[in-house]
Design a protein around this motif. Structure first.
Motif, short mmCIF file in Angstrom:
data_model
loop_
_atom_site.label_atom_id
_atom_site.label_comp_id
_atom_site.label_asym_id
_atom_site.label_seq_id
_atom_site.Cartn_x
_atom_site.Cartn_y
_atom_site.Cartn_z
N GLY A 145 0.72 -1.09 0.10
CA GLY A 145 0.07 0.07 0.02
C GLY A 145 0.83 1.28 0.24
N GLY A 146 2.24 1.09 -0.30
CA GLY A 146 3.10 2.23 -0.48
C GLY A 146 3.38 2.73 -1.59
N GLU A 147 2.57 2.77 -2.57
CA GLU A 147 2.97 3.12 -4.16
C GLU A 147 3.34 4.56 -3.94
OE1 GLU A 147 -1.28 3.26 -3.83
OE2 GLU A 147 0.08 1.76 -3.34
N ASP A 148 2.93 5.33 -3.23
CA ASP A 148 3.65 6.85 -3.33
C ASP A 148 4.64 7.07 -2.93
OD1 ASP A 148 1.01 7.44 -4.62
OD2 ASP A 148 -0.03 7.83 -2.59
N TYR A 149 5.56 5.93 -2.19
CA TYR A 149 6.55 6.33 -1.50
C TYR A 149 8.07 5.54 -2.26
CZ TYR A 149 3.69 7.55 2.31
OH TYR A 149 2.66 8.06 3.06
N LYS A 150 7.66 5.24 -3.56
CA LYS A 150 8.70 4.52 -4.08
C LYS A 150 10.12 5.30 -4.19
CE LYS A 150 5.69 2.10 -7.25
NZ LYS A 150 5.27 2.00 -8.70
N GLY A 151 9.89 6.54 -4.39
CA GLY A 151 11.38 7.40 -4.13
C GLY A 151 12.17 7.19 -3.02
N LEU A 152 11.49 6.94 -1.81
CA LEU A 152 12.06 6.47 -0.66
C LEU A 152 12.87 5.31 -0.38
CD1 LEU A 152 9.58 7.92 1.97
CD2 LEU A 152 11.47 9.15 1.00
N ILE A 153 12.67 4.34 -1.51
CA ILE A 153 13.36 3.02 -1.47
C ILE A 153 14.63 3.24 -1.43
CG2 ILE A 153 13.83 0.89 -2.69
CD1 ILE A 153 10.75 1.06 -3.41
N ILE A 154 15.25 4.18 -2.23
CA ILE A 154 16.58 4.26 -2.57
C ILE A 154 16.93 5.32 -1.48
CG2 ILE A 154 18.51 4.66 -3.99
CD1 ILE A 154 17.26 1.80 -4.58
N VAL A 209 4.02 -0.81 5.93
CA VAL A 209 4.60 0.20 5.06
C VAL A 209 5.70 1.16 5.80
CG1 VAL A 209 4.50 2.64 3.48
CG2 VAL A 209 2.77 0.71 3.54
N ALA A 210 5.52 1.49 6.94
CA ALA A 210 6.30 2.19 7.91
C ALA A 210 7.40 1.45 8.29
CB ALA A 210 5.58 2.83 9.16
N GLY A 211 7.01 0.05 8.55
CA GLY A 211 8.16 -1.01 9.01
C GLY A 211 9.08 -0.98 7.89
N PHE A 212 8.56 -1.28 6.68
CA PHE A 212 9.45 -1.44 5.40
C PHE A 212 10.30 -0.37 5.16
CE2 PHE A 212 10.35 -0.29 0.95
CZ PHE A 212 10.79 -1.84 0.34
N LEU A 213 9.98 1.12 5.21
CA LEU A 213 10.73 2.24 5.24
C LEU A 213 11.65 2.19 6.42
CD1 LEU A 213 7.94 4.99 4.19
CD2 LEU A 213 9.59 3.69 2.57
N LEU A 214 11.49 1.89 7.54
CA LEU A 214 12.46 1.97 8.64
C LEU A 214 13.37 0.77 8.11
CD1 LEU A 214 13.21 2.64 11.55
CD2 LEU A 214 11.77 0.77 12.35
N LEU A 215 13.36 -0.33 7.78
CA LEU A 215 14.20 -1.35 7.54
C LEU A 215 15.32 -0.73 6.32
CD1 LEU A 215 12.16 -4.61 7.52
CD2 LEU A 215 14.08 -3.98 8.93
N ARG A 216 14.44 0.00 5.53
CA ARG A 216 15.34 0.43 4.33
C ARG A 216 16.36 1.55 4.90
NH1 ARG A 216 16.92 -1.89 0.35
NH2 ARG A 216 17.25 -0.15 -0.96
#
Length: 382
Positions: free
Chosen positions: A28-37, A84-91
């Motif tokens: 559900g985090g398609e709007d945060y793709k730029g944050l992956i990298i 989504v928040a947990g995923f971004l924290l792991l990145r």
């Protein structure tokens, strides 16, 4: 042994990149793709001053092992944390891996290689790192298609632990390394940035902006052009960079770093224009080949140039400064490209054209450097 470890390390965290945009979308985090990298590179950049200081104080090998250990632990955590928040924290946490290991690796290479073969050595080391970057996404795309995302995360963790098993067999190159203590985690202002290497660091920042764009947008662009394996472009551009790395390193040893960098930055601009206006798989892959050649010239030459300008006692700090610029450029490129793209196919040309512009700026900046910088070759220092 160091090259083998680099191969495994880079393969570990790169093999998951092609599948992460789709995985984040599924959460559900398609709007945060730029944050992956960008989150990954933010942490890597923030940790560089610490990794540089620690490499100069406690040794190169502990710094390398710590970074690879982060890769192992975080890769095991991805399947467990599914928000989504947990995923971004792991990145964010995952970025510590590249904040540490490459700093230790580059300092180790500089310790064991004579000055007049430094470019060649950096080319060889980066060759194996690039092979990992090529094999990782291609293998990751295959595993993701056949077995799914969870086995892919476990494969990434397994590859990271293999790199650690290789590193711990190496002999420490630092003379009389200190024991780890709290004082090593306290940074003074002058320990954050090594001013002697600001010029190559700026050139690096401008050129890797495109790299952040590619890492973020190419998976969607590949899907848009009907390419099923979203890791294919990564494999093409990385494989095309392999052979030229050693050639570029040797050339910079003989003729100087700046002439090679001029060719690299101009090639980068051409590649990004081709990618921006690609209407077919063939044209995209051609752009990938030229992009890979540019990266292959850029990476070992910038590393050797940075070491040329650094003092032996602060080599770790100098390399950390270079890597801060690397992470900043990739992170800014990823963040801006994700924002400009906004999940709209009509924005693809604009996104990649921005990378061409930054490469051209770097190209012209090289002509503004002082004369002693523009013509620095090994004989000058000897």
């Amino acid at each position: 042994m160091l090259c083998l470890s680099s191969f495994l390390f880079f393969a570990s965290f790169n093999m998951i990149i092609p599948e992460l945009p789709a995985y984040l979308t599924s959460l559900g985090g398609e709007d945060y793709k730029g944050l992956i990298i960008s989150l990954f590179t933010l942490t890597a950049g923030l940790s560089r001053p610490f990794s540089g200081k620690l490499a100069d104080k406690i040794g190169r090998i502990p710094v390398m092992v710590f970074g690879a250990g982060i890769c192992f632990v975080v890769s095991l955590m991805y399947p467990v944390i599914t928000s989504v928040a947990g995923f971004l924290l792991l990145r964010f946490v995952h970025g510590f891996s590249t904040g540490f290991t490459p700093t230790g690796v580059s300092a180790y290479v500089a310790d064991i290689v004579p000055f007049n073969r430094r470019g060649e050595a950096m080319g060889l080391q980066s060759l194996f790192g690039s092979m990992g970057m090529a094999a990782g996404p291609a293998l990751g795309g295959y595993i993701g298609q056949i077995w799914g995302i969870e086995p892919l995360f476990y494969a990434s963790a397994f590859t990271a632990i293999l790199s650690i098993l290789v590193i711990i067999r190496l002999k420490e190159t630092m003379q009389d390394p200190e024991k780890m203590s709290r004082k090593h985690l306290r940074l003074h202002r002058h320990e954050i940035i090594e001013k002697r290497v600001l010029q190559p660091s700026l050139v690096l920042l401008l050129t890797v902006f495109s790299f952040g764009t590619v890492l973020t947008i190419i998976p969607d662009y590949s899907e848009y052009l009907g390419i099923q394996n979203k890791g294919l472009f990564f494999a093409v551009f990385t494989l095309s960079s392999l052979g030229i790395r050693i050639i570029a390193g040797k050339t910079s040893d003989k003729y100087g770093r700046i002439p090679v960098m001029k060719v690299a930055t101009l090639s980068m601009a051409i590649a990004m224009v081709l990618i921006a206006f690609a209407q077919s798989k063939t044209m995209l892959m051609l752009g990938g080949v030229i992009f890979g050649c540019s990266v292959g010239m850029n990476s070992p030459t910038i590393s050797a140039w940075t070491i040329d300008l650094s003092l032996d006692a602060y080599r770790g700090r100098a390399l950390a400064t270079m890597y801060i610029a690397l992470e900043a450029g990739i992170g800014i490129g990823a963040l801006i490209s994700g924002w400009v793209f906004a999940n709209k196919a009509e924005n693809f040309p604009l996104v990649f054209s921005l990378g061409a512009i930054t490469a051209i700026i770097a190209f012209f900046y090289l002509f503004l450097l002082p004369k002693e910088q523009r013509f620095l070759v090994p004989e000058d220092k000897e």
